[in-house]
Design an enzyme around this catalytic site. Structure first.
Site, PDB file in Angstrom:
ATOM      1  N   LYS A  32       0.850  -1.204   0.000  1.00 46.76           N
ATOM      2  CA  LYS A  32       0.000   0.000   0.000  1.00 46.76           C
ATOM      3  C   LYS A  32       0.886   1.254   0.000  1.00 46.76           C
ATOM      4  O   LYS A  32       2.084   1.172   0.303  1.00 46.76           O
ATOM      5  CB  LYS A  32      -0.901  -0.011   1.226  1.00 46.76           C
ATOM      6  CG  LYS A  32      -0.155   0.070   2.545  1.00 46.76           C
ATOM      7  CD  LYS A  32      -1.095  -0.197   3.719  1.00 46.76           C
ATOM      8  CE  LYS A  32      -0.328  -0.123   5.033  1.00 46.76           C
ATOM      9  NZ  LYS A  32      -1.086  -0.750   6.133  1.00 46.76           N
ATOM     10  N   ARG A  39     -10.326   0.221  15.027  1.00 50.29           N
ATOM     11  CA  ARG A  39     -10.221   0.839  13.721  1.00 50.29           C
ATOM     12  C   ARG A  39     -11.203   0.102  12.815  1.00 50.29           C
ATOM     13  O   ARG A  39     -12.236  -0.356  13.275  1.00 50.29           O
ATOM     14  CB  ARG A  39      -8.773   0.737  13.224  1.00 50.29           C
ATOM     15  CG  ARG A  39      -8.291   1.933  12.479  1.00 50.29           C
ATOM     16  CD  ARG A  39      -6.803   1.836  12.128  1.00 50.29           C
ATOM     17  NE  ARG A  39      -6.480   0.612  11.396  1.00 50.29           N
ATOM     18  CZ  ARG A  39      -5.284   0.370  10.881  1.00 50.29           C
ATOM     19  NH1 ARG A  39      -4.307   1.247  11.018  1.00 50.29           N
ATOM     20  NH2 ARG A  39      -5.064  -0.750  10.236  1.00 50.29           N
ATOM     21  N   TYR A  43      17.081  30.564   7.784  1.00 50.48           N
ATOM     22  CA  TYR A  43      15.980  31.448   8.178  1.00 50.48           C
ATOM     23  C   TYR A  43      15.936  31.625   9.685  1.00 50.48           C
ATOM     24  O   TYR A  43      16.122  30.659  10.433  1.00 50.48           O
ATOM     25  CB  TYR A  43      14.644  30.857   7.730  1.00 50.48           C
ATOM     26  CG  TYR A  43      14.336  31.084   6.280  1.00 50.48           C
ATOM     27  CD1 TYR A  43      14.167  32.365   5.763  1.00 50.48           C
ATOM     28  CD2 TYR A  43      14.197  30.000   5.422  1.00 50.48           C
ATOM     29  CE1 TYR A  43      13.879  32.562   4.436  1.00 50.48           C
ATOM     30  CE2 TYR A  43      13.904  30.183   4.084  1.00 50.48           C
ATOM     31  CZ  TYR A  43      13.743  31.473   3.591  1.00 50.48           C
ATOM     32  OH  TYR A  43      13.459  31.667   2.274  1.00 50.48           O
ATOM     33  N   MET A  54      12.838  25.333   2.188  1.00 49.98           N
ATOM     34  CA  MET A  54      11.984  24.559   1.279  1.00 49.98           C
ATOM     35  C   MET A  54      12.826  23.677   0.355  1.00 49.98           C
ATOM     36  O   MET A  54      12.511  22.518   0.130  1.00 49.98           O
ATOM     37  CB  MET A  54      11.103  25.505   0.453  1.00 49.98           C
ATOM     38  CG  MET A  54      10.080  24.751  -0.375  1.00 49.98           C
ATOM     39  SD  MET A  54       9.125  25.839  -1.431  1.00 49.98           S
ATOM     40  CE  MET A  54       8.089  26.675  -0.270  1.00 49.98           C
TER      41      MET A  54
HETATM   42  C1  LIG Z   1      -0.353  -1.863   6.634  1.00 50.46           C
HETATM   43  C2  LIG Z   1      -0.977  -3.095   7.073  1.00 50.46           C
HETATM   44  C3  LIG Z   1      -0.204  -4.259   7.245  1.00 50.46           C
HETATM   45  C4  LIG Z   1       1.305  -4.283   7.128  1.00 50.46           C
HETATM   46  O1  LIG Z   1       1.882  -3.682   8.251  1.00 50.46           O
HETATM   47  P1  LIG Z   1       3.465  -3.753   8.506  1.00 50.46           P
HETATM   48  O2  LIG Z   1       3.616  -3.346   9.919  1.00 50.46           O
HETATM   49  O3  LIG Z   1       4.057  -2.769   7.572  1.00 50.46           O
HETATM   50  O4  LIG Z   1       3.913  -5.108   8.232  1.00 50.46           O
HETATM   51  C5  LIG Z   1      -0.848  -5.431   7.566  1.00 50.46           C
HETATM   52  N1  LIG Z   1      -2.207  -5.455   7.709  1.00 50.46           N
HETATM   53  C6  LIG Z   1      -2.976  -4.358   7.564  1.00 50.46           C
HETATM   54  C7  LIG Z   1      -4.434  -4.458   7.729  1.00 50.46           C
HETATM   55  C8  LIG Z   1      -2.388  -3.147   7.237  1.00 50.46           C
HETATM   56  O5  LIG Z   1      -3.153  -2.064   7.087  1.00 50.46           O
END
Ligand SMILES: *Cc1c(COP(=O)(O)O)cnc(C)c1O
Length: 824
Positions: free
Chosen positions: A493, A591, A719, A767
């Protein structure tokens, strides 16, 4: 040799101090290389670079200002402008040599033409040069080794380089070979060509030529001055009949392969009368030519087959010619095409790669595309009806080799062609396939090509380097850790935590992962578009309007709500396909997910919906990296939900819970599958849970030094004047800032690496700019590589260390390097 007094006379320079040496072996400009008896040509007068050059053994300095340090033992030549001085010396030298000048203009194909021309000219003349004609320094260097006996100086250049016309004006060529150039280029070339000179063109490009003698070449097209026809492409050479002026030469042969190289031969033959070389001698000579490394060069593959190395010439034209050759020359054995990303303008890349893929489908028995560009070629081949089992996308040489050997050992009648650009590193594929490792000396980019000499530094302000071999290693170890009965899902992801979802995903799948997981349906569709056919799971919310895309592309999505489930069911119905879903249970993280008490009824609903197929059930731990007791608590809740589902006869096939931390720390919660993200990148989820030592970090972030200066005590930096120098300090400025994701506040990176040492970041991060203190690091100079994340020498800055600096976690360090920073 370069004579000091010749040089002074040619460029009108001043000798500064005493002449320490009078003869120099070469012109050089890289002060970090040993220079021995060379003359160091300074561009700009950074005193540190000059001192470094002298330490590296420079016998002389060509500079525009007298140096401020002690130059005893070194001859110092002061000129107004060092490049102008080189230019003057080149003119003087060419005059002295009385050499006739041949310039070959073209892109990658000019290299082969230059080799052919050199071989032919050497039949009667001494030939010097061979350099790229658009760089004063390399031109000057090419003219150094000759002592007045050369009769022909040979150069090559690309017309895309605007500097070409400046150099042509100095070289004033006698012969220009410029097949395939535009009328505009030819016209400008003609303006620099000697009146009695000769211009060699493609039959088709006659337009811009005027005045001088022109000789045209063509393959299989009559009307040109030099024509090859009845062309036969063979595995060990190319046969042809030749028409040249009024003469015919039947049944001729060259050891070079393919029609593109045959054209290079014709260009060479076209200049032979100009240099009084007999045609019979010339035709004899082209029989036994060896192409330069990486230009359709024939090598012996493991298993005894033929390995064609075409990795130096990464143009689509060359790759296309290679495929034509393969089709014409193939015998009974397998034809294997291995294509890395070619050198194509970004906006044309997809289309050009696809077109090559279409063509490859016609000629290949097995087709491997390595890299994101080559993946488009694979899609092109599939489009053209090529079978999926014969087409593979890979992302690094090791996988390419593994895929190739995966079909069993290579055979003596195999013909394997390999093409792809420098960035793709395809010469590593060729090297791995060699029957005789000693042939590695015959490959492109192992010291045969003079490196492109340039006074310019890196073209990007900062960039990311991704080590996919490290990733492959980490994935293999993770797979070994979970064992054969537990599936490994690679979580890619957020563009694989900013590293690149397609390359990370493909590499993971090729090294033991069986499935990919992403956050959104959009990410999943991108992977499908890139040719990923393995199962993909969407972990987060999917809008019902996108559920039909998921169904169509066989993408599994997550459900946790009855209303959404019904909407998904309706959407899937419209596609005529069943949509795979995983039920997510919130066992205590608060969640996404259905609460444990409602899991059974939601599952009952899912089972009743005809267009959904329940593939799995899962949960997610909130403390796998810090609180084992709470993990146990969540696991207990999860198990009781599973038992309930079991009891109602509704337990789905796949049960999964573990992220990276849980995968590493709690084998008892691996269930049927683990979902690993961060550990793929070799990073530790937390202080408590560490990855094994054998895991390797995948990502580095680098920039370079843009300025170095000494500031007095108390001088502010950045800055707001928040930092003031304590005593005199050397400060280096880096062209990177918070607009790249190099965070400014509330806390910033504490250090970067320069020359293998830590340099503290001082003042506020701007920046686009950052200042570091390099007082303790000797010799820091403009252009020095700077590591923001990764390793330099024996020192390393890890994502975890930066996370501590910034007060965050390594996940955020990776994902906050902005997408505008180029990955390579
Ligand atoms: C992001 C995620 C993972 C992977 O997590 P890591 O700690 O990067 O291995 C696994 N399961 C779900 C549901 C996630 O959202």
């Amino acid at each position: 040799m370069i004579n000091l007094y010749d040089l002074l006379a040619a460029c009108g320079g001043q000798l500064y101090g005493e002449a320490a040496s009078q003869l120099f072996s070469d012109f050089r400009f890289d002060p970090s290389q040993p220079l021995e008896t060379a003359l160091y040509v300074a561009h700009g007068n950074d005193p540190r670079q000059l001192e470094r050059a002298v330490r590296q053994g420079a016998a002389g300095l060509l500079v525009s200002e007298p140096p401020s340090f002690d130059t005893t033992g070194v001859s110092v030549i002061v000129v107004r402008d060092t490049l102008e001085a080189l230019k003057a010396w080149i003119e003087w030298r060419l005059e002295r040599l009385k050499a006739r000048r041949v310039v070959i203009i073209g892109d990658s194909d000019a290299t082969v033409t230059a080799e052919v021309a050199r071989a032919l000219l050497t039949l009667r003349h001494t030939v010097c040069g061979g350099a790229v004609a658009t760089d004063w320094l390399s031109l000057a260097r090419a003219l150094v080794p000759n002592d007045g006996d050369s009769r022909v100086a040979l150069f090559r250049a690309s017309a895309r380089d605007e500097a070409l016309f400046d150099t042509l004006a100095v070289l004033r060529p006698d012969v220009v070979i410029a097949p395939g150039e535009s009328a505009a280029v030819i016209e400008r070339v003609c303006a620099t060509l000697d009146e009695d000179g000769l211009l060699v063109l493609d039959q088709r490009d006659m337009a811009g030529a005027a005045g001088q003698r022109v000789s045209t070449v063509a393959v299989d097209e009559f009307g040109a001055d030099v024509v090859a026809y009845n062309v036969v492409c063979g595995l060990s050479g190319t046969g042809f009949d030749l028409r040249y002026g009024g003469q015919r030469y039947v049944g001729r042969w060259t050891s070079l392969l393919g029609r593109r190289q045959l054209r290079a031969v014709l260009c060479g033959l076209a200049i032979t009368p100009f240099f009084d070389i007999a045609m019979d001698d010339a035709l004899q000579c082209v029989k036994g030519l060896t192409p330069p490394p990486g230009y359709m060069r024939a090598l012996k593959a493991e298993g005894g087959g033929l390995l064609i190395d075409n990795t130096a010439d990464a143009s689509p034209a060359s790759a296309s010619d290679m495929l034509d050759w393969l089709q014409a020359a193939r015998s009974g054995g397998r034809s294997v095409v291995i294509l890395g990303d070619l050198h194509i303008d970004e906006n044309q890349s997809e289309q050009a790669h696809r077109a090559l893929g279409n063509r490859a489908a016609e000629v290949a028995d097995l087709f491997i595309g390595q890299g994101a560009g080559a993946a488009a070629a694979i899609r092109g081949a599939l489009e053209a009806g090529f079978s999926r089992s014969q087409a593979t996308i890979t992302f690094q040489p090791a996988e390419t080799i593994a895929r190739l050997r995966g079909d069993g050992p290579l055979r003596a009648d195999d013909v394997i062609v390999v093409a792809g650009g420098a960035a793709a590193g395809m010469e590593r594929v060729v090297r791995a396939l060699l029957a005789d490792p000693a042939d590695a000396g015959l490959l492109a980019r192992v010291g045969h090509e003079t490196p492109q000499l340039s006074f310019e530094g890196p073209t990007r302000q900062s960039w990311i380097e991704v080590d996919l071999e490290a990733l492959a290693n980490n994935v293999r170890q993770l797979k070994a850790m979970v064992g054969p009965h537990v599936e490994l899902a690679a979580v890619v992801k957020a563009d694989a935590y900013g590293v690149g979802a397609v390359s990370v995903g493909r590499t993971a799948l090729l090294n033991g992962a069986q499935r990919l997981a992403v956050a959104s349906i959009h990410e999943a569709l991108e992977l499908r578009e890139a040719g990923v056919q393995e199962p993909i799971l969407v972990l987060s919310y999917t809008p019902p309007s996108f559920a039909r895309h998921a169904a169509r592309h066989g993408i599994a999505i997550t459900v946790y709500d009855a209303g959404l489930a019904r909407a998904y069911d309706r959407a899937a119905a419209a596609t005529g396909r069943r949509l795979r879903v995983h039920l997510k249970v919130d066992t205590g993280m608060g969640r996404l997910g259905v609460l444990p008490g409602e899991a059974r009824s939601l599952m009952r609903l899912l089972r009743s919906l005809p267009n959904l197929e329940v593939e799995g059930v899962f949960t997610h731990f909130s403390t796998a990296d810090e609180d084992p007791d709470y993990v146990a608590e969540q696991a207990r809740v999860f198990r009781s939900v599973l038992e309930e589902l079991d009891a109602s006869g509704a337990r789905p096939g796949m049960v999964h819970a573990a992220n990276s931390a849980a995968t590493l720390a709690f084998p008892e919660y691996h269930f049927d599958m683990v979902r690993v993200g961060l550990a793929l990148h070799g990073l530790l989820p937390s202080e408590q849970v560490r990855v094994p030592e054998t895991f390797r970090p995948v990502l580095s972030w680098k920039t370079f030094v843009a300025q170095v200066k000494t500031l007095p005590d108390g001088h502010p930096v950045g800055y707001g004047n928040t930092y003031r120098c304590e005593g005199e300090q050397r400060i280096a400025i880096l062209p990177v800032g918070y607009a790249d994701g190099f965070r400014r506040a509330p806390r910033h990176w504490s250090h970067v690496l320069i020359r293998g040492q830590r340099a503290p970041v001082v003042g506020r991060v701007s920046m686009e700019k950052t200042a570091v203190n390099v007082t303790q690091i000797p010799d820091v100079a403009i252009g020095d590589e700077v590591v923001l994340l990764g390793q330099q020498g024996d020192t390393r800055i890890t994502a975890d260390e930066i996370a501590r600096d910034l007060g965050t976690i390594s996940y955020e360090v990776l994902t906050s390097i902005l997408a505008r920073v180029p990955r390579r």
